[in-house]
Design an enzyme around this catalytic site. Structure first.
Site, PDB file in Angstrom:
ATOM      1  N   CYS A  18      -7.617   1.312  -0.105  1.00  0.00           N
ATOM      2  CA  CYS A  18      -6.524   1.012   0.861  1.00  0.00           C
ATOM      3  C   CYS A  18      -5.436   0.301  -0.109  1.00  0.00           C
ATOM      4  CB  CYS A  18      -6.965  -0.133   1.737  1.00  0.00           C
ATOM      5  SG  CYS A  18      -6.215  -0.300   3.346  1.00  0.00           S
TER       6      CYS A  18
ATOM      7  N   HIS B 118     -12.847   0.650   3.850  1.00  0.00           N
ATOM      8  CA  HIS B 118     -13.348  -0.948   3.689  1.00  0.00           C
ATOM      9  C   HIS B 118     -15.043  -0.849   4.117  1.00  0.00           C
ATOM     10  CE1 HIS B 118      -9.625  -2.873   2.235  1.00  0.00           C
ATOM     11  NE2 HIS B 118      -9.226  -2.340   3.649  1.00  0.00           N
TER      12      HIS B 118
HETATM   13  N1  GLN Z   1      -1.314  -4.074   3.396  1.00  0.00           N
HETATM   14  C1  GLN Z   1      -1.755  -2.674   3.697  1.00  0.00           C
HETATM   15  C2  GLN Z   1      -1.450  -1.983   4.992  1.00  0.00           C
HETATM   16  O1  GLN Z   1      -1.316  -2.894   5.732  1.00  0.00           O
HETATM   17  C3  GLN Z   1      -3.206  -2.455   2.910  1.00  0.00           C
HETATM   18  C4  GLN Z   1      -4.150  -2.973   3.851  1.00  0.00           C
HETATM   19  C5  GLN Z   1      -5.511  -3.134   3.181  1.00  0.00           C
HETATM   20  O2  GLN Z   1      -5.572  -3.054   1.950  1.00  0.00           O
HETATM   21  N2  GLN Z   1      -6.588  -3.263   4.319  1.00  0.00           N
HETATM   22  O3  GLN Z   1      -1.274  -1.069   5.078  1.00  0.00           O
END
Ligand code: GLN
Length: 244
Positions: free
Chosen positions: A94, A194
């Site tokens: 992510c 995740h």
């Molecule tokens: N902040 C980033 C987004 O919202 C990554 C989010 C994350 O790592 N879950 O796209």
């Protein structure tokens, strides 16, 4: 045999138990008698990144992604690029995946200029893409289904020369519109998954470990493990997502 794993930015990038991926890799190596050394490199830790076989970068919130910029631009991105071009293995989740690209404009309009280890970029949106999801890995990434959990505002677009990690079966993936999920470049694996991703996708974990062992030793065959519990978790999520 052994693998040296570098956990980059454990202090700022670790959402939804992403660190569990490291534990999973370590256990699956140790159960087969393969050594595993883990080095945590927090923000600001000087290191040329030349001594590791496998790198892990977890996910983060927009704020943390802006905090990282100075460190990335102070030479870290160059070292990451050199390791990636050298065929070292990366698993990036992510926010950690997004920072491999050329940039990320957050939903608030703040620009994170990355230096583009890979030709991909991310546009943020207040409308977040959230939920359990699944994708089919490309054959070059071992095939099979990966089940995971995604929560991102960013929509990632791959440059035309890049191969996605897989194809979305349920959920959104890279951007919710082109059916792609993640990226695979050399031995770099980027994904929105995740959960953590690897414990309930043991085939994917072993594929990643195999790429790192093959890069280091030329050949690697991982002995089968009794992973009935992991496979049951995988099957259960496939059922919940109506995939079988
Ligand atoms: N902040 C980033 C987004 O919202 C990554 C989010 C994350 O790592 N879950 O796209």
């Amino acid at each position: 045999m052994d693998l040296k794993i570098c956990h980059l930015y454990p202090d700022v990038l670790n959402l939804y138990g992403d660190r569990g991926n490291i534990l999973c890799m370590r256990r699956r190596l140790e159960w087969r008698g393969v050594g595993c050394e883990i080095t945590e490199l927090p923000l600001g830790a000087a290191d040329p990144l030349t001594d590791y076989d496998l790198f892990f970068i977890g996910g983060g919130q927009d704020f943390e992604q802006t905090v990282l910029l100075a460190d990335l631009n102070a030479g870290r991105s160059d070292n990451i690029r050199a390791a990636a071009e050298d065929g070292k293995t990366f698993l990036c989740i992510c926010g950690g995946y997004q920072l491999l690209g050329t940039g990320y404009r957050t939903a608030d309009g703040q620009m994170c200029e990355y230096i583009g280890v890979l030709d991909l970029y991310t546009e943020g949106s207040a409308d977040r893409l959230i939920g359990n999801y699944a994708f089919r890995l490309g054959e070059e990434s071992g095939g099979g289904i990966v089940v995971g959990f995604e929560n991102h505002g960013g929509r990632t677009h791959l440059g035309s020369g890049l191969t996605p990690l897989g194809t979305v079966l349920k959920g959104y993936g890279n951007n919710g519109s082109d059916g792609t999920e993640g990226v695979r470049y050399k031995n770099v694996f980027g994904t929105y998954s995740h959960g953590p991703a690897l414990p309930k996708n043991p085939h994917f974990c072993d594929h990643i470990l195999t790429t790192a062992l093959e890069r280091k030793y030329g050949r690697a065959e991982l002995a089968p493990l009794n992973d009935n519990a992991e496979k049951t978790a995988h099957r259960y999520m496939c059922q919940r997502l109506h995939l079988n």
